[in-house]
Design a protein around this motif. Structure first.
Motif, PDB file in Angstrom:
ATOM      1  N   GLN A 157     -13.694   9.222   4.362  1.00 47.18           N
ATOM      2  CA  GLN A 157     -13.051   8.204   5.195  1.00 47.18           C
ATOM      3  C   GLN A 157     -13.351   6.844   4.587  1.00 47.18           C
ATOM      4  O   GLN A 157     -14.462   6.608   4.133  1.00 47.18           O
ATOM      5  CB  GLN A 157     -13.628   8.194   6.606  1.00 47.18           C
ATOM      6  N   VAL A 158     -12.350   5.969   4.604  1.00 46.45           N
ATOM      7  CA  VAL A 158     -12.554   4.606   4.106  1.00 46.45           C
ATOM      8  C   VAL A 158     -11.973   3.624   5.126  1.00 46.45           C
ATOM      9  O   VAL A 158     -10.892   3.864   5.670  1.00 46.45           O
ATOM     10  CB  VAL A 158     -11.855   4.385   2.739  1.00 46.45           C
ATOM     11  N   GLN A 159     -12.714   2.543   5.395  1.00 43.79           N
ATOM     12  CA  GLN A 159     -12.215   1.469   6.258  1.00 43.79           C
ATOM     13  C   GLN A 159     -12.435   0.112   5.582  1.00 43.79           C
ATOM     14  O   GLN A 159     -13.436  -0.080   4.891  1.00 43.79           O
ATOM     15  CB  GLN A 159     -12.959   1.424   7.609  1.00 43.79           C
ATOM     16  N   VAL A 160     -11.465  -0.780   5.794  1.00 42.18           N
ATOM     17  CA  VAL A 160     -11.598  -2.162   5.322  1.00 42.18           C
ATOM     18  C   VAL A 160     -11.539  -3.071   6.550  1.00 42.18           C
ATOM     19  O   VAL A 160     -10.597  -2.979   7.339  1.00 42.18           O
ATOM     20  CB  VAL A 160     -10.458  -2.537   4.345  1.00 42.18           C
ATOM     21  N   VAL A 201     -14.625  10.349  -5.774  1.00 38.63           N
ATOM     22  CA  VAL A 201     -13.256   9.937  -5.420  1.00 38.63           C
ATOM     23  C   VAL A 201     -13.289   8.864  -4.334  1.00 38.63           C
ATOM     24  O   VAL A 201     -12.625   7.823  -4.441  1.00 38.63           O
ATOM     25  CB  VAL A 201     -12.436  11.162  -4.931  1.00 38.63           C
ATOM     26  N   VAL A 202     -14.082   9.108  -3.291  1.00 40.75           N
ATOM     27  CA  VAL A 202     -14.081   8.190  -2.140  1.00 40.75           C
ATOM     28  C   VAL A 202     -14.684   6.834  -2.531  1.00 40.75           C
ATOM     29  O   VAL A 202     -14.170   5.775  -2.158  1.00 40.75           O
ATOM     30  CB  VAL A 202     -14.823   8.834  -0.946  1.00 40.75           C
ATOM     31  N   GLY A 203     -15.759   6.860  -3.328  1.00 34.52           N
ATOM     32  CA  GLY A 203     -16.344   5.606  -3.807  1.00 34.52           C
ATOM     33  C   GLY A 203     -15.377   4.854  -4.718  1.00 34.52           C
ATOM     34  O   GLY A 203     -15.306   3.627  -4.691  1.00 34.52           O
ATOM     35  N   SER A 204     -14.591   5.590  -5.510  1.00 32.39           N
ATOM     36  CA  SER A 204     -13.602   4.928  -6.374  1.00 32.39           C
ATOM     37  C   SER A 204     -12.537   4.231  -5.535  1.00 32.39           C
ATOM     38  O   SER A 204     -12.036   3.164  -5.904  1.00 32.39           O
ATOM     39  CB  SER A 204     -12.941   5.950  -7.310  1.00 32.39           C
ATOM     40  N   ILE A 205     -12.185   4.829  -4.383  1.00 29.48           N
ATOM     41  CA  ILE A 205     -11.222   4.170  -3.483  1.00 29.48           C
ATOM     42  C   ILE A 205     -11.847   2.902  -2.889  1.00 29.48           C
ATOM     43  O   ILE A 205     -11.187   1.865  -2.777  1.00 29.48           O
ATOM     44  CB  ILE A 205     -10.757   5.149  -2.381  1.00 29.48           C
ATOM     45  N   GLN A 206     -13.135   2.976  -2.547  1.00 27.51           N
ATOM     46  CA  GLN A 206     -13.813   1.748  -2.078  1.00 27.51           C
ATOM     47  C   GLN A 206     -13.758   0.660  -3.152  1.00 27.51           C
ATOM     48  O   GLN A 206     -13.488  -0.508  -2.854  1.00 27.51           O
ATOM     49  CB  GLN A 206     -15.289   2.042  -1.776  1.00 27.51           C
ATOM     50  N   ALA A 207     -14.024   1.046  -4.404  1.00 25.96           N
ATOM     51  CA  ALA A 207     -13.982   0.071  -5.504  1.00 25.96           C
ATOM     52  C   ALA A 207     -12.584  -0.505  -5.649  1.00 25.96           C
ATOM     53  O   ALA A 207     -12.403  -1.716  -5.851  1.00 25.96           O
ATOM     54  CB  ALA A 207     -14.421   0.737  -6.808  1.00 25.96           C
ATOM     55  N   SER A 208     -11.575   0.360  -5.519  1.00 28.23           N
ATOM     56  CA  SER A 208     -10.188  -0.089  -5.637  1.00 28.23           C
ATOM     57  C   SER A 208      -9.848  -1.087  -4.531  1.00 28.23           C
ATOM     58  O   SER A 208      -9.236  -2.136  -4.779  1.00 28.23           O
ATOM     59  CB  SER A 208      -9.278   1.150  -5.598  1.00 28.23           C
ATOM     60  N   GLU A 209     -10.279  -0.798  -3.286  1.00 23.85           N
ATOM     61  CA  GLU A 209     -10.025  -1.721  -2.179  1.00 23.85           C
ATOM     62  C   GLU A 209     -10.768  -3.038  -2.408  1.00 23.85           C
ATOM     63  O   GLU A 209     -10.247  -4.113  -2.105  1.00 23.85           O
ATOM     64  CB  GLU A 209     -10.451  -1.093  -0.843  1.00 23.85           C
ATOM     65  N   ALA A 210     -11.994  -2.949  -2.938  1.00 23.02           N
ATOM     66  CA  ALA A 210     -12.792  -4.158  -3.177  1.00 23.02           C
ATOM     67  C   ALA A 210     -12.116  -5.056  -4.208  1.00 23.02           C
ATOM     68  O   ALA A 210     -11.978  -6.269  -4.012  1.00 23.02           O
ATOM     69  CB  ALA A 210     -14.192  -3.762  -3.654  1.00 23.02           C
TER      70      ALA A 210
END
Ligand SMILES: [Zn+2]
Length: 352
Positions: A157-160, A201-210
């Motif tokens: 899960q990812v939230q911004v 994968v999930v951490g890479s999405i966090q990096a992408s959002e950042a």
């Protein structure tokens, strides 16, 4: 100096030629100060990619040390690092990865007294409710953008949270969870198991959002969760609403004291335990390091404890320190107030 500038331009050349980045976008990244909480499974890809992208100043906050069981998913570390502080090892690897980024590390536990005011963005890669809620509430109070993620088995899960822009109108985490969930209600990676690519994968999405957030590109909305199920590769966005009763959204300058973030008083480190004065209950069978331990299961823990007396000091141990928290809960409800769980469980015993 010219040589440094040439090296800098060359390092980032393949991303600055993107229309969405350009020289101005690269300067946004270079001028950004980012705090990363947790240098574990999620933190490793986050740190690798935001460092490689040229975020100017990165602080890594993690009080944990590298364990052998971390190595299959926390890909910054190698066997020689076991026992060392993650924040320090990660900082030294990242400095070597990109000399154009300033990396600092903190081995203090992220907590209510942590100062986030100097950062442009906080990325929460922690693995426990207490840290997640503290990071969330501090970012809300200080109007800082926050990117959070969590994983469970094959799910992520990812939230911004754009608390820098949408604090008034968008929902916060406490609109969904007014009170922090009981930590013993959810298994963590130690208990549930995890394959390394899931936090990858999930951490890479966090990096992408950042990186998108710092470049001013669209990100996930505040108040929606990106759900990723890697077992059958489905993704879904789930939104939640602002709550009229939310304590955090409704009151300016609200603050929560430590008790709002769970009871850490139920845990004890082994160095604080004197085996001769304590009764030890093991929920996982015999262990040579605890020769005086009594074995039982959660079902008969009350029966076993009845032979010790309500004022006895009791240490409950299990493999990873999660089930033993449930044991402590059962015993405290039965009146054993001097009862504690071994923090981190038997797997962590050699760390003391
Ligand atoms: Zn709220």
């Amino acid at each position: 100096m010219k040589q440094n500038k040439e090296a800098y331009d060359l390092f980032f050349q393949r991303q600055t030629i993107l229309e969405e980045v350009g020289r101005s976008g690269q300067s946004y990244l270079r001028n950004a100060k980012v705090l990363v909480i947790g240098a574990g499974g999620l933190g490793c890809p986050v740190l690798h990619y935001i460092t490689a992208a040229g975020v100017g100043q990165i602080t890594i906050c993690d009080h944990d040390r590298v364990e052998y069981t971390n190595l299959h998913r926390q890909v910054i570390y190698s066997p020689d690092d076991v026992g060392q502080h993650k924040a320090k090892i990660a900082a030294s690897r990242l400095r070597a990865q990109n000399p154009h980024t300033k990396i600092t590390s903190s081995t203090l536990k992220f907590d209510l007294d942590s100062d986030i005011t100097c950062y442009d963005l906080v990325i929460d890669c922690s693995d426990n409710f207490r840290t997640k809620f503290i990071a969330h509430d501090l970012c809300f109070i200080h109007s800082k953008p926050l990117i959070q993620a969590s994983i469970h088995k094959f799910e992520g899960q990812v939230q911004v949270y754009r608390f820098d822009r949408k604090r008034e109108e968008a929902p916060c985490l406490r609109c969904l969870w007014p009170d922090m969930p009981d930590p013993s209600s959810v298994q963590n990676c130690n208990e549930a198991g995890v394959l390394g690519f899931v936090p990858g994968v999930v951490g890479s999405i966090q990096a992408s959002e950042a990186i998108k957030l710092l470049l001013g590109l669209p990100t996930l909305d505040t108040g929606e969760t990106l759900m990723i199920l890697l077992k059958n590769f489905t993704t879904e966005k789930i939104a939640w609403n602002k709550s009229a009763d939310c304590a955090l959204c409704n009151y300016d300058n609200v603050s929560f004291d430590s008790s709002a973030y769970g009871d850490t008083s139920a845990e004890v480190r082994y160095s604080e335990v004197n085996q001769s004065n304590w009764s030890i209950i093991s929920l996982v069978g015999p262990d040579a390091r605890l020769p005086t331990a009594h074995m039982c299961s959660l079902d008969n823990i009350n029966e076993l404890a009845s032979q010790f007396g309500k004022d006895s000091k009791i240490l409950v141990v299990c493999r990873r320190g999660i089930t033993s928290l449930n044991g402590v809960k059962i015993l405290r409800e039965a009146g054993y107030q001097e009862c504690f769980s071994l923090a981190g469980g038997l797997e962590n015993l050699s760390e003391d």
